[in-house]
Design an enzyme around this catalytic site. Structure first.
Site, PDB file in Angstrom:
ATOM      1  CB  CYS A  34      -0.885   0.045   1.252  1.00  0.00           C
ATOM      2  SG  CYS A  34      -1.945  -1.384   1.506  1.00  0.00           S
ATOM      3  CB  CYS A  38      -3.399   2.482   2.623  1.00  0.00           C
ATOM      4  SG  CYS A  38      -4.713   1.287   2.224  1.00  0.00           S
ATOM      5  CG  ASP A 438       6.595  39.412 -17.087  1.00  0.00           C
ATOM      6  OD1 ASP A 438       6.156  39.042 -18.186  1.00  0.00           O
ATOM      7  OD2 ASP A 438       5.875  39.750 -16.118  1.00  0.00           O
TER       8      ASP A 438
END
Length: 478
Positions: A34, A38, A438
């Site tokens: 698992c 789980c 930017d």
């Protein structure tokens, strides 16, 4: 590297999501393995074994849990050589160990050592496991013929496919198929897991402001057409996909492909596009040391780095976006698509509203781009770029750094630092790319700093400068 049993035990008992995908628990009394998250009740510690990877657990004779589904665990970063091998196997699942070593330009012995050191399994074990996982998912979730699934998964023959499935799952392929909900229309559905918070509305709004009508469609989910090409620019796969928010652990993907042999490659691109493998808590912990970024992180929890599905398509968008607004760049991209894009043939199950595939490099080779509202200078840049991209495709597969990519791209007339870094940041999802010039970033930082000063300030944000850029852009909206 040895797993710390005490740490694994604590994570397993507390179901700590930070460890999801970083190790797996197996119970010797049930033969099941698992994820540490789980929901099943915890087994006694003396009956538990811990493994680095799911394939390691399966090679040791354990079967995947049907409740937590280990195959849905978030992917973890791996060394570049292993990532390269996995990518080659996604494209060509029928490769043998010898062929894989040759493609990677290493010896079989060296390949063996790389896999055992990083995945604790041999290359042969890993290859066979990947084939079985692909076969099982296709059997459970599609209506494809079993003979086609055998070929797509990479098995050399139908007999080999049947034998391997029976040996591993103790069921025949037909019996495996009966356990699932196979579709009758070749639509494949799967949940893709991620870690930490995920702000789906912000991601969707980001893409919505930039969508190309006909290629993309956005309502409560993201839809788009897709096509893949080989090294000779021949189309090898086409189709569509839809991504929607499932819950706080998964995104739901529904797709239809002309050839499901390329399913792994398509899902990998979707994971990158939606930034599903990011450890967002680690990113936020680092960037949160900056007071301004900490405020945006608080205002925009779960913000991720939006990527792209197709690098060439995004590169055209990036060039069109030079020194104009997002809306204007989107309008120009739509005009290019309407003129040069290939028509999409809808199926009964495809989303209504998709009409085109974005033009390929071949389709734009020799394109004039006239009468579209694009400046003469930008048209010339686009023409040079298409030729450059076609001659240098491998440059966009695995560049060493954003700085190196910037130096190479800026040698091309019409490509500057902003375009190169924006392409690295969103086109190639490079965590440390940063478009310092930017205008939005300059404005978010007060409007007085020059790009060089911004780069100096951003040194403290490494190696997550791309995420800092996204946070700064979103700070303008707040």
């Amino acid at each position: 590297m040895q797993l710390d049993r005490n740490i694994c035990q604590q994570a397993r008992l507390s179901k700590d999501r930070r460890f999801d995908g970083k190790f797996y628990t197996a119970v010797i009394t049930t033969g099941i393995y698992c994820r540490p998250t789980c929901p099943a009740g915890p087994a006694l510690e003396q009956n538990v074994r811990y493994f680095h990877t799911a394939v390691q657990a399966e090679v040791n004779g354990f079967n995947a849990c049907k409740r937590c589904r280990p195959e849905l665990a978030p992917n973890q970063p791996l060394p570049s050589h292993i990532e390269q091998a996995i990518e080659l196997l996604r494209v060509q699942p029928n490769l043998t160990v010898a062929q894989l070593a040759k493609r990677m330009s290493v010896s079989e012995r060296q390949l063996q050592r790389l896999f055992e050191q990083n995945l604790s399994v041999s290359p042969k074990q890993f290859i066979n496991h990947q084939r079985l996982i692909t076969a099982r998912t296709l059997l459970l979730h599609t209506g494809l013929a079993i003979s086609d699934i055998a070929t797509i998964a990479g098995f050399g023959s139908l007999r080999s496919f049947n034998d391997n499935v029976k040996q591993h799952y103790q069921l025949s392929p037909t019996q495996v198929r009966k356990q699932g909900k196979a579709s009758d229309n070749d639509v494949y559905s799967i949940k893709l897991a991620y870690q930490g918070q995920y702000n789906w509305p912000l991601m969707l709004n980001f893409f919505k402001a930039r969508l190309i009508p006909g290629v993309e469609l956005i309502d409560e989910a993201y839809h788009r057409t897709l096509q893949l090409f080989d090294d000779n620019e021949q189309r090898i796969c086409h189709g569509w996909f839809k991504v929607s928010f499932h819950d706080q652990d998964y995104l739901q993907v529904d797709l239809q492909l002309s050839d499901y042999q390329y399913l792994g490659q398509v899902l990998k691109r979707i994971r990158v596009m939606f930034d599903l493998d990011c450890d967002i808590d680690t990113v936020n912990e680092h960037l949160g040391q900056d007071r301004q970024l900490a405020q945006v992180i608080s205002d925009c929890p779960g913000l991720r780095l939006p990527g792209c599905f197709d690098v060439f398509e995004f590169s055209i968008r990036a060039i069109l976006g030079q020194q104009i607004t997002v809306k204007a760049a989107t309008t120009l991209a739509s005009r290019i698509n309407e003129r040069y894009g290939q028509a999409f043939t809808a199926s009964e199950s495809s989303p209504i509203g998709l009409s085109h595939y974005f033009p390929s490099p071949t389709a734009l080779a020799g394109a004039e781009f006239n009468d579209m509202g694009i400046t003469m200078t930008r048209m010339a840049t686009l023409q040079r770029w298409v030729s450059f991209y076609r001659d240098n495709k491998r440059l966009f597969v695995a560049p060493q750094s954003a700085e190196q990519l910037e130096r190479q791209l800026c040698e091309l007339k019409g490509i500057g630092p902003w375009t190169a870094n924006y392409l690295a940041m969103r086109g190639l999802s490079m965590n440390d790319a940063f478009p310092a010039a930017d205008l939005g970033i300059i404005k978010a930082l007060g409007g007085e700093l020059k790009p060089k000063q911004i780069l100096q300030k951003a040194e403290a944000w490494r190696p997550w400068r791309a995420y800092a850029a996204i946070y700064l852009w979103h700070s303008l909206a707040h």
